[in-house]
Write an enzyme that holds these catalytic residues in place. Structure first.
Site, PDB file in Angstrom:
ATOM      1  N   HIS A  42       0.517  -1.171   0.099  1.00  0.00           N
ATOM      2  CA  HIS A  42      -0.348   0.007   0.232  1.00  0.00           C
ATOM      3  C   HIS A  42       1.282   0.946  -0.083  1.00  0.00           C
ATOM      4  CE1 HIS A  42      -3.848  -1.135   0.105  1.00  0.00           C
ATOM      5  NE2 HIS A  42      -4.097  -1.817   1.277  1.00  0.00           N
ATOM      6  N   HIS A  91     -35.034  26.250  36.218  1.00  0.00           N
ATOM      7  CA  HIS A  91     -35.268  24.843  35.816  1.00  0.00           C
ATOM      8  C   HIS A  91     -36.371  24.585  36.439  1.00  0.00           C
ATOM      9  CE1 HIS A  91     -31.747  25.340  33.132  1.00  0.00           C
ATOM     10  NE2 HIS A  91     -31.692  23.710  33.020  1.00  0.00           N
TER      11      HIS A  91
END
Lengths: 426, 426
Positions: free
Chosen positions: A258, A416
Site C-alpha cells: 500500500h 429549571h
C-alpha cells in the site's frame, strides 16, 4: 530485510512509539486559506483553486448522465461483474446494521424512546491520482445509501480537467451515488462543507484523502460531520505451525504494498514459521510489481515477533489494537473471545485480508494507529443520527416534580425548577 | 427585551449566522504547551500546572475511599433520594441501548458478523467552579458503566486544593464511577490522555468544559477518543394556542439562565401566544435569581417567531436542528414524523426540558449549534466499539477468488491478488 523481535522487544517498541501527530502545519495553513476563500467567494474561488492545484478546470463539475452512461462501455465486463457481486456482498453485510426507532418506555403516563433518522446529505471523497479505487466508492457509499441518505454526493478530481475514471463512475452507479462532481483536494472539502453555486453543501463528509484533505476535514469538522482521519494501514497476523508461510508472507506483502508507512506484523510462537516466512517474503517480493514500496515498508515498519505462546500473541495484538487482525490458526472462531481491540478480524487459513478489502462484505474503512481501542469501522450507524424523545402526562410530572425541583435547586438553576412548578400550579 | 421575528426574518437570521468557529487560538496555544509538558514530565509537570492554575496542589489527587464515604454525610437525604431516582431512570432508559454482538452470515462456508465490546478505560471530565452539576456526572458516567467499561475514571478540580464537592462524589457513587481524581483543566485532559505516575491513561474522554478544556480535547483527539465539542445550549419551542404562556416563558428562561450565549426560540402561529409569552417573561424574570444572565441571553440570542402555520414551524426547526425541541401542542406524538433534526424532543404540555435535563432518562449531553444534522446525543453506543469478523472456508474462497483477483488487479495491487491465489495453488 524485515526485522525480528522478541515479545519484550516488541512490547518496548509499542510503548516507545510516539503518539501519531496528525497535524501537518503546512497543510493546515494552506487549507485554512482555501476554505476561507471558498466560503466567501464560492464558485469563483473554487475555479481559482481547481485551476491552481489541478491545472485545468472542467467544463462542468457535475458528471453528466451521458458521461455516467458512457463509463459503462469503458470498463470490461469481467470487472463490472466482479464489482456487482462485491456490491451485493457489502450490501448484504451492512443491511444487518440497520436499526429501527424504538420505545424505551410506554406506560400509561410516560412515553420515551429514540428515533433513528438518516443524515440528509452526505459527501463521499474519492482520491484521484494514478491508481483508482472503486472499492473505496463501494465501501463508503453503500452504507450511506442503505441508511437512507437522500443525497449521496461523490467528489473526485477530474483527470486532466476532463473526466473521472470510468471505474469510479461505474462503482458509484453500483453503490447508488446520486451525483458526482469532478473536484478534489481541499477545495472539494470546502465546497461540500459550505456549498457554492454549483456544488451542494452536505451534512457529513467521509472518505480517504492525502494530508491536505485530512487537514481540510479537521478544519471543517463541527460545521459538518466527518468520518475519521486515517493513519497508515496496518495488519497483525497471529499464526502458529498450522499456518502456511506462503499465505503469511503474501498477506504481509499485501499490506506493505500500500504504502511505505504501512505496518505489517507477524506474531507467532513458531521460530520455524518466522524462518519460512522470511524466505517466502524474499521469493514473493522478487516478482511483485510494487516490490520497492513493499520492501521499504516491511523493512522500516514491519516485524516478525516471536512470542512465548498464543496468549501472549493476543495480548500484544490487543496492545497494538490493529486495524486488521488475521488469526491464521485452526479453530479460529474459538479465539474471538481473546480479541479486545481490532478494526476487522480475519479468521482461519482461507480468509486473507484482501478478501475483506474488496469483496466479502465487512467495511474496509477502519480505525488505524491503535484507535481501534475507542473507534469502529465505517458502518450504517455513521449515516444515522438518533434523537431521543420524551412525553409525560401531568400526573407523571406531578410525581417527578419534587425530585426534579430538588436537583435543580441544588444546581442553583431555579429557572429549571420553575419550569416544572409553573406547570403544576394554577 | 427578546426580539420578535417573522418567519422570513428568522430564516434570514439562520442563513446569515456564521459557522461556529470553535477554535480559540489563545486556548490552543496554552493547551499545546501544557499537554507537551505533561506528556514528557508526567506528575512533575502536572503538579506544576495544578499549582499554577488552581493555586494549590491537593495532598493526593485520588479521592480516597474515606473521602467518598464521608461525602454521603454532607449531602442532605432529600437530594440523595432524588439523585437515586434520577440515576435509576437514566439507567432504565440507557439499558435499552445495549446491543449484542451479532452474525451477519453463518452459512456452511462463510461466517461473518460484528462484535460489540466496551471501551476499556474512560475518563469523565466534570467542571469545577462555583456551581456543581451532579446531573452531568450521572449523564456521562451511567452509559459508560452500562456499556461495560472496566475503568470509569472521573476528574474534577479540587476546591481550594482540598476536596471535590460532596454532591459530585455522591453522584459518582450512584453512577458507579470507579475512581475520582482531583484535577481539572487542560492538565486533567493531558494526564488522562497520556497517563502520569499517579493518573491512569484512558482510551476516551467525555464531559463538558470551558474553552481550555475544549482546546485540550481537540488536541488529544486521535490519541484518545473524545465525545464532542459542545457549543452554547439551545431550545426551540413549537407551540400553538393550546400552550400555556407561563410554561413557554418558563422554558425559554430555563434555557436562557444557563449562559448569556444560550439560545431560546419560540416558533408559533399565534400572535396572541407571543404577546402573552412576552409579558410572562417579564413577570418571571422579575424574581429569577439568575435574571441578569437570562435577560441578556434572551435579548441577544433569543427570539419569538411568528410562523404562518405549524408546518412552517417544523421546517424552521429542522433548519435550526436544535439541541432541544419542545412540542407544546395537543396530540404531540403525532408530530414525531415532522421532526428531522433535533438532539432531544420534549412532547406535550407537561414535559419541560428540565425534566429531561435531570431526571426522566434520556441523556442531556446533546449536539448543539445545528450539529444535530449529523450528530447524536451521548448514549451507550459512545462507549462501545464494533469489530467486524469474517471466516471463509477454502471452497468459499475458491468461489470468490476470480472476482477478488480481478478487482485487485484493476486497482494495481497485485500483492492483494496474490494473497488469494497463493492460498489456492499447491
Amino acid at each position: 530485510m524485515i526485522k525480528t523481535y522478541s515479545s519484550s522487544d516488541f512490547q518496548q517498541l509499542l510503548s516507545t512509539e510516539g503518539q501519531t501527530s496528525l497535524q501537518n502545519d503546512q497543510a493546515y495553513t494552506v487549507a485554512k486559506e482555501v476554505i476561507a476563500d471558498i466560503q466567501r467567494d464560492k464558485d469563483k474561488a473554487l475555479d481559482k483553486y481547481v485551476e491552481k492545484f489541478d491545472r485545468a478546470v472542467p467544463d462542468s463539475y457535475l458528471v453528466s448522465e451521458e458521461e455516467r452512461r458512457q463509463a459503462w462501455d469503458l470498463v470490461d465486463d469481467k470487472t463490472i461483474q466482479a464489482l456487482k457481486r462485491a456490491a451485493e456482498n457489502i450490501r448484504t453485510f451492512h443491511r444487518k446494521q440497520l436499526q429501527e426507532s424504538k420505545f424505551m418506555q410506554h406506560d400509561a403516563s410516560i412515553i420515551s424512546g429514540q428515533l433513528y433518522r438518516a443524515i440528509e446529505k452526505v459527501g463521499i471523497y474519492v482520491p484521484g491520482g494514478t491508481a483508482t479505487y472503486p472499492s473505496s466508492v463501494l465501501m463508503n457509499a453503500i452504507p450511506a445509501v442503505l441508511a437512507g441518505v437522500e443525497e449521496v454526493v461523490m467528489v473526485s478530481p477530474a483527470r486532466n480537467g476532463k473526466s473521472i475514471s470510468p471505474l469510479l463512475s461505474v462503482a458509484a452507479d453500483l453503490a447508488g451515488v446520486h451525483a458526482i462532481y469532478k473536484i478534489g483536494g481541499i477545495q472539494a472539502i470546502a465546497a461540500l462543507s459550505y456549498g457554492t453555486e454549483t456544488i451542494p453543501s452536505v451534512d457529513k463528509i467521509v472518505g480517504p484523502g492525502n494530508a491536505y484533505v485530512a487537514a481540510a476535514k479537521s478544519l471543517v469538522y463541527g460545521d459538518v460531520g466527518i468520518d475519521m482521519i486515517a493513519g497508515p494501514s496496518e495488519v497483525a497476523i497471529i499464526a502458529d505451525e498450522s499456518a502456511d508461510p506462503r499465505s503469511v508472507a503474501a498477506d504481509l506483502i499485501a499490506q506493505a504494498e500500500h504504502d511505505t508507512k504501512a505496518r505489517s506484523f507477524l506474531l507467532t510462537p513458531s521460530q520455524n514459521l518466522i524462518e519460512k516466512t522470511k524466505s517466502e517474503l524474499n521469493i514473493q517480493l522478487d516478482t511483485l510489481p510494487r516490490a520497492s514500496i513493499a520492501k521499504q515498508s516491511l523493512e522500516d515498519k514491519g516485524g516478525l515477533v516471536l512470542v512465548k505462546n498464543l496468549d501472549e500473541a493476543f495480548d500484544l495484538s490487543n496492545a497494538l489494537a490493529p486495524e486488521h487482525l488475521e488469526v491464521q490458526l485452526d479453530n479460529p472462531l474459538s479465539y474471538l473471545g481473546k480479541i479486545k481491540h481490532a478494526g476487522s478480524i480475519f479468521l482461519g487459513h482461507y480468509t486473507p485480508e484482501s478478501l475483506g478489502d474488496y469483496y466479502a462484505g465487512p467495511n474496509h474503512v477502519l480505525p488505524t494507529s491503535g484507535t481501534a481501542k475507542f473507534a469502529s469501522g465505517l458502518s450504517v450507524d455513521d449515516f444515522i443520527k438518533k434523537s431521543t424523545f420524551l412525553y409525560y402526562t401531568k400526573e407523571a410530572l406531578q410525581e417527578a416534580s419534587e425530585d426534579v425541583i430538588q436537583i435543580a435547586e441544588e444546581e442553583e438553576l431555579s429557572g429549571h425548577a420553575r419550569a416544572v412548578s409553573k406547570r403544576l400550579t394554577e
